[in-house]
Motif scaffolding. Sequence first.
Motif, PDB file in Angstrom:
ATOM      1  N   SER A  94       0.830  -1.206   0.000  1.00  0.00           N
ATOM      2  CA  SER A  94       0.000   0.000   0.000  1.00  0.00           C
ATOM      3  C   SER A  94       0.863   1.254   0.000  1.00  0.00           C
ATOM      4  N   TYR A  95       1.946   1.209   0.731  1.00  0.00           N
ATOM      5  CA  TYR A  95       2.901   2.328   0.747  1.00  0.00           C
ATOM      6  C   TYR A  95       3.487   2.529  -0.646  1.00  0.00           C
ATOM      7  N   ILE A  99       3.217   5.874  -3.017  1.00  0.00           N
ATOM      8  CA  ILE A  99       4.404   6.563  -3.547  1.00  0.00           C
ATOM      9  C   ILE A  99       4.289   6.703  -5.060  1.00  0.00           C
ATOM     10  N   HIS A 100       3.920   5.617  -5.718  1.00  0.00           N
ATOM     11  CA  HIS A 100       3.797   5.663  -7.181  1.00  0.00           C
ATOM     12  C   HIS A 100       2.725   6.659  -7.609  1.00  0.00           C
ATOM     13  N   LYS A 101       1.594   6.691  -6.890  1.00  0.00           N
ATOM     14  CA  LYS A 101       0.509   7.627  -7.221  1.00  0.00           C
ATOM     15  C   LYS A 101       0.965   9.063  -7.012  1.00  0.00           C
ATOM     16  N   ALA A 102       1.761   9.306  -5.989  1.00  0.00           N
ATOM     17  CA  ALA A 102       2.264  10.658  -5.730  1.00  0.00           C
ATOM     18  C   ALA A 102       3.145  11.123  -6.888  1.00  0.00           C
ATOM     19  N   ASP A 127       0.185  12.108   0.607  1.00  0.00           N
ATOM     20  CA  ASP A 127      -0.725  11.961   1.755  1.00  0.00           C
ATOM     21  C   ASP A 127      -2.128  11.561   1.303  1.00  0.00           C
ATOM     22  N   ASN A 128      -2.609  12.185   0.229  1.00  0.00           N
ATOM     23  CA  ASN A 128      -3.939  11.860  -0.289  1.00  0.00           C
ATOM     24  C   ASN A 128      -3.993  10.414  -0.776  1.00  0.00           C
ATOM     25  N   GLN A 144       3.786   7.675   6.507  1.00  0.00           N
ATOM     26  CA  GLN A 144       3.831   9.108   6.221  1.00  0.00           C
ATOM     27  C   GLN A 144       5.234   9.655   6.466  1.00  0.00           C
ATOM     28  N   LYS A 145       5.820   9.274   7.584  1.00  0.00           N
ATOM     29  CA  LYS A 145       7.163   9.732   7.918  1.00  0.00           C
ATOM     30  C   LYS A 145       8.162   9.290   6.849  1.00  0.00           C
ATOM     31  N   ASN A 146       8.104   8.006   6.479  1.00  0.00           N
ATOM     32  CA  ASN A 146       9.013   7.492   5.457  1.00  0.00           C
ATOM     33  C   ASN A 146       8.792   8.176   4.115  1.00  0.00           C
ATOM     34  N   GLY A 147       7.513   8.325   3.752  1.00  0.00           N
ATOM     35  CA  GLY A 147       7.183   8.923   2.465  1.00  0.00           C
ATOM     36  C   GLY A 147       7.592  10.380   2.364  1.00  0.00           C
ATOM     37  N   HIS A 148       7.373  11.129   3.433  1.00  0.00           N
ATOM     38  CA  HIS A 148       7.756  12.542   3.432  1.00  0.00           C
ATOM     39  C   HIS A 148       9.267  12.697   3.253  1.00  0.00           C
TER      40      HIS A 148
END
Length: 205
Positions: A94-95, A99-102, A127-128, A144-148
């Motif tokens: 899911s993560y 990431i790919h969608k962002a 985030d969305n 969120q922390k990892n993605g940011h």
Amino acid sequence: LKAKAYIKAGDIIQVVLSQRFKIKINKDIVKKIFAARLDKIKIDYRKKDKIWLKNKVKYSPLSPTGLTNYLRCPKDYLIKNILHVPAIKSPAQSYGTAIHKAFEDFYIEFKNRREVPTSKEFINYFDNALESEILSKSDIKHYQKNGHELIENYYQKNKNDFKLPIHTEFSFYNHNIYFNGIPITGKIDKIIPNEEEEELIATIK
């Protein structure tokens, strides 16, 4: 050692077809399949199942993901790419989807606006996307922390080198591409110009 569980291929096919065409089937069959570890079972094929599968494989397009699944485990390829048995994504998957969608939204906005979105907008896209995934509150906080961090690092590293994409998420599903008689499908993350202004295929990593 415990004997492997046996599940009839025909039962799996019934479940897949029932979901696609809204056909009612025996609930016990559904429970048995979704309670099993499909990667650990032995599938029992009847003659008519083999005929159905042979035709299904023959006319199924092959994507890079499908090829990866097959090379890793042919049974995994059968379950995921031929039978399309539904499966719940892991938090890590899911993560990855978020990431790919962002990245997809970032480059689509860049292409449409013809200006680079800000890092804050980039993070908002993530985030969305993450919020649309089925995750626990603790998983959302963790990813969120990892993605940011990942997006901010990527943005700062590349902010002076972003190139306006020619295409994003370019699908060649309907382009009739074949390799040794096998229809090939998939999507290209983005196509950007190189220094000679020629088209260059790029995959987001």
